[in-house]
Write an enzyme that holds these catalytic residues in place. Sequence first.
Site, PDB file in Angstrom:
ATOM      1  N   HIS A  50       0.731  -1.237  -0.073  1.00  0.00           N
ATOM      2  CA  HIS A  50      -0.107  -0.092  -0.026  1.00  0.00           C
ATOM      3  C   HIS A  50       0.869   1.255   0.158  1.00  0.00           C
ATOM      4  O   HIS A  50       2.207   1.243   0.292  1.00  0.00           O
ATOM      5  CB  HIS A  50      -0.887  -0.050   1.356  1.00  0.00           C
ATOM      6  N   GLU A  52       1.288   3.701   2.109  1.00  0.00           N
ATOM      7  CA  GLU A  52       1.971   4.107   3.277  1.00  0.00           C
ATOM      8  C   GLU A  52       3.170   3.086   3.801  1.00  0.00           C
ATOM      9  O   GLU A  52       4.156   3.446   4.106  1.00  0.00           O
ATOM     10  CB  GLU A  52       1.011   4.328   4.445  1.00  0.00           C
ATOM     11  N   SER A  77      -7.388   7.836   3.156  1.00  0.00           N
ATOM     12  CA  SER A  77      -7.467   7.432   4.775  1.00  0.00           C
ATOM     13  C   SER A  77      -6.854   5.950   4.682  1.00  0.00           C
ATOM     14  O   SER A  77      -7.238   4.997   3.965  1.00  0.00           O
ATOM     15  CB  SER A  77      -8.939   7.120   5.193  1.00  0.00           C
ATOM     16  N   CYS A  79      -5.680   2.261   5.619  1.00  0.00           N
ATOM     17  CA  CYS A  79      -6.133   1.211   5.984  1.00  0.00           C
ATOM     18  C   CYS A  79      -5.983   0.691   7.430  1.00  0.00           C
ATOM     19  O   CYS A  79      -4.890   1.094   7.806  1.00  0.00           O
ATOM     20  CB  CYS A  79      -6.075  -0.009   4.954  1.00  0.00           C
ATOM     21  N   CYS A  82      -2.155  -0.094   7.219  1.00  0.00           N
ATOM     22  CA  CYS A  82      -1.029   1.104   7.300  1.00  0.00           C
ATOM     23  C   CYS A  82      -1.175   1.965   8.374  1.00  0.00           C
ATOM     24  O   CYS A  82      -0.131   2.478   8.982  1.00  0.00           O
ATOM     25  CB  CYS A  82      -1.410   1.940   6.019  1.00  0.00           C
TER      26      CYS A  82
END
Length: 145
Positions: A50, A52, A77, A79, A82
């Site tokens: 992901h 991040e 936002s 998850c 992350c």
Amino acid sequence: MDAFLQAAIDEARKGLAAGGIPIGSVLVLDGQIIGRGHNQRVQHGSVIHHAEMNCLENAGRRPARVYQRCILYSTLSPCPMCSGAALLYKIPRIVVGENVTFQGPEAYVRAQGVTVDILQDPVCIQLMRDFIAARPELWNEDIGV
């Protein structure tokens, strides 16, 4: 627009241009970007890349005291995975481009003492809306549906 959010948006666009999901992230220490990343699940055939996570990996191994002075920016936002990484390394602030198209565990993250700022940036919202409309199957895979 915030220059760090813009850098995260630039990362999101890189991911989209490479056939991936348009989510980007930057890690900022004392006003300087020390890590950049974008969602690379498709590009790497990975379940964990992901934006991040990719950003933190690209920031490199750092002492805990460094993360404790950072701000994590993300176009979307984060998850639970992350968000968990941010909590593990005690990153005190997360700036989120938008949470209209997806909302992570923001209340939980805040309850752990992290400041979470939601900007509802129209560029971030439109990037995700366009992507979800064009590639719903890939989006659903990314969020575990």
